[in-house]
Design a protein around this motif. Structure first.
Motif, mmCIF file in Angstrom:
data_model
loop_
_atom_site.group_PDB
_atom_site.id
_atom_site.type_symbol
_atom_site.label_atom_id
_atom_site.label_comp_id
_atom_site.label_asym_id
_atom_site.label_seq_id
_atom_site.Cartn_x
_atom_site.Cartn_y
_atom_site.Cartn_z
ATOM 1 N N GLN A 175 69.854 60.108 51.263
ATOM 2 C CA GLN A 175 71.235 60.349 50.877
ATOM 3 C C GLN A 175 71.821 59.002 50.470
ATOM 4 N N THR A 176 72.469 58.991 49.317
ATOM 5 C CA THR A 176 73.029 57.746 48.786
ATOM 6 C C THR A 176 74.474 57.952 48.366
ATOM 7 N N GLY A 177 75.200 56.879 48.366
ATOM 8 C CA GLY A 177 76.581 56.917 47.890
ATOM 9 C C GLY A 177 77.525 57.701 48.771
ATOM 10 N N ALA A 178 77.222 57.799 50.056
ATOM 11 C CA ALA A 178 78.115 58.535 50.955
ATOM 12 C C ALA A 178 79.497 57.886 50.951
ATOM 13 N N ALA A 179 80.517 58.724 50.866
ATOM 14 C CA ALA A 179 81.898 58.234 50.851
ATOM 15 C C ALA A 179 82.788 59.191 51.627
ATOM 16 N N VAL A 180 83.757 58.632 52.300
ATOM 17 C CA VAL A 180 84.742 59.443 53.012
ATOM 18 C C VAL A 180 85.742 59.937 51.972
ATOM 19 N N THR A 181 85.845 61.238 51.815
ATOM 20 C CA THR A 181 86.752 61.815 50.817
ATOM 21 C C THR A 181 88.064 62.286 51.429
ATOM 22 N N VAL A 182 88.049 62.575 52.724
ATOM 23 C CA VAL A 182 89.258 62.986 53.445
ATOM 24 C C VAL A 182 89.216 62.322 54.814
ATOM 25 N N THR A 206 78.144 63.064 49.679
ATOM 26 C CA THR A 206 76.992 62.194 49.443
ATOM 27 C C THR A 206 76.085 62.815 48.393
ATOM 28 N N CYS A 207 75.167 62.025 47.890
ATOM 29 C CA CYS A 207 74.188 62.510 46.920
ATOM 30 C C CYS A 207 72.831 62.576 47.611
ATOM 31 N N ILE A 208 72.223 63.753 47.615
ATOM 32 C CA ILE A 208 70.907 63.947 48.220
ATOM 33 C C ILE A 208 69.857 63.747 47.127
ATOM 34 N N ASP A 209 68.893 62.893 47.432
ATOM 35 C CA ASP A 209 67.837 62.557 46.473
ATOM 36 C C ASP A 209 66.498 63.035 47.035
ATOM 37 N N LEU A 210 65.880 63.995 46.370
ATOM 38 C CA LEU A 210 64.609 64.566 46.822
ATOM 39 C C LEU A 210 63.393 63.918 46.158
ATOM 40 N N SER A 211 63.594 62.862 45.406
ATOM 41 C CA SER A 211 62.494 62.302 44.614
ATOM 42 C C SER A 211 61.324 61.806 45.467
ATOM 43 N N SER A 212 61.565 61.389 46.696
ATOM 44 C CA SER A 212 60.466 60.919 47.544
ATOM 45 C C SER A 212 60.115 61.910 48.659
ATOM 46 N N ARG A 213 60.692 63.089 48.607
ATOM 47 C CA ARG A 213 60.457 64.105 49.639
ATOM 48 C C ARG A 213 59.281 64.995 49.253
ATOM 49 N N GLU A 214 58.468 65.287 50.244
ATOM 50 C CA GLU A 214 57.371 66.249 50.064
ATOM 51 C C GLU A 214 57.407 67.253 51.198
ATOM 52 N N THR A 215 57.282 68.518 50.854
ATOM 53 C CA THR A 215 57.079 69.536 51.873
ATOM 54 C C THR A 215 55.565 69.674 52.011
ATOM 55 N N TYR A 216 55.089 69.482 53.230
ATOM 56 C CA TYR A 216 53.634 69.464 53.467
ATOM 57 C C TYR A 216 53.255 70.654 54.337
ATOM 58 N N ASP A 217 52.274 71.431 53.874
ATOM 59 C CA ASP A 217 51.761 72.574 54.615
ATOM 60 C C ASP A 217 50.684 72.058 55.568
ATOM 61 N N VAL A 248 74.699 67.228 45.315
ATOM 62 C CA VAL A 248 75.782 66.822 46.211
ATOM 63 C C VAL A 248 75.692 67.601 47.520
ATOM 64 N N ALA A 249 76.012 66.931 48.603
ATOM 65 C CA ALA A 249 76.165 67.583 49.905
ATOM 66 C C ALA A 249 77.452 67.062 50.524
ATOM 67 N N THR A 250 78.089 67.908 51.299
ATOM 68 C CA THR A 250 79.316 67.506 51.981
ATOM 69 C C THR A 250 79.166 67.739 53.481
ATOM 70 N N ALA A 251 79.911 66.989 54.231
ATOM 71 C CA ALA A 251 79.896 67.142 55.687
ATOM 72 C C ALA A 251 81.321 67.027 56.203
ATOM 73 N N GLY A 252 81.606 67.804 57.228
ATOM 74 C CA GLY A 252 82.880 67.696 57.933
ATOM 75 C C GLY A 252 82.616 67.028 59.269
ATOM 76 N N LEU A 253 83.510 66.155 59.682
ATOM 77 C CA LEU A 253 83.371 65.468 60.964
ATOM 78 C C LEU A 253 84.676 65.545 61.733
ATOM 79 N N GLU A 254 84.571 65.468 63.042
ATOM 80 C CA GLU A 254 85.737 65.395 63.913
ATOM 81 C C GLU A 254 85.549 64.228 64.864
#
Length: 195
Positions: free
Chosen positions: A120-127, A141-152, A170-176
């Motif tokens: 995940q890159t470029g994470a920023a607090v939006t609120v 944040t921006c999720i980058d799957l370029s180096s991810r492998e799903t392995y059986d 893009v992915a978003t997260a809420g925090l408290e």
């Protein structure tokens, strides 16, 4: 004919005028009287870094630190298809944690793990709402799957990503903010929004 009395009066007036000019010139800068009666020019100084800094900067850093910690623990869990040995419960509440556990259960059932991990890159607090009874924040944040492998693990083979799966989204997260600090309450991948 000028009398002595007139001479003395003229001298007194001349002295008063000279004194007035001398007093007007005290502290002067050689400019005319209008300039000296004007208010002083505003002094401009560069603002100190502390004065111009975002007053919420420390809280934003704390939010991003909590999100990064959750992401690191999530990556560990996906690498083994199990949350055991991670601290996910420290950084994610039941809703966010529940979604991760569902993913992990599906992975175990399919016999897959994630190698390389999603970045995940470029994470920023939006609120950031610090006035709420329970302070809240949102992160994008921006999720980058370029180096991810799903392995059986059963077939001992890499499972290719679906062809319609964007490699960056893009992915978003809420925090408290809880007594122990910031915690991720929701995590939402938005696969249709690329970044």
């Amino acid at each position: 004919m000028v009398t002595a009395r007139q001479k003395h009066g003229a001298a007194a007036i001349g002295g008063a005028v000279a004194l007035a000019f001398a007093l007007a010139g005290c502290g002067g800068n050689g400019k005319d009287d209008k300039a000296s009666s004007a208010p002083p020019a505003a002094v401009t100084t560069s603002a100190s870094p502390m004065a111009s800094a975002d007053p919420k900067a420390a809280e934003k850093r704390a939010v991003l630190t909590a999100f990064d910690a959750m992401w690191a623990e999530r990556t560990k869990a996906y690498a083994q298809a199990d949350a055991k040995g991670t601290q996910l419960e420290k950084y994610a509440t039941l809703d966010a944690l529940g979604k991760i556990r569902i993913d992990l259960a599906r992975m175990r059932e399919a016999g897959t793990v994630v190698r390389g991990g999603s970045k995940q890159t470029g994470a920023a607090v939006t609120v950031l709402d610090l006035t709420a009874k329970t302070p809240k924040a949102s992160v994008s944040t921006c999720i980058d799957l370029s180096s991810r492998e799903t392995y059986d693990t059963r077939k001992k083979a890499v499972v290719p990503l679906p062809t319609n799966q964007p490699r960056r989204y893009v992915a978003t997260a809420g925090l408290e903010k809880w007594p122990g600090g910031w915690i991720v309450t929701t995590y939402t991948p938005e696969g249709a929004r690329t970044c």
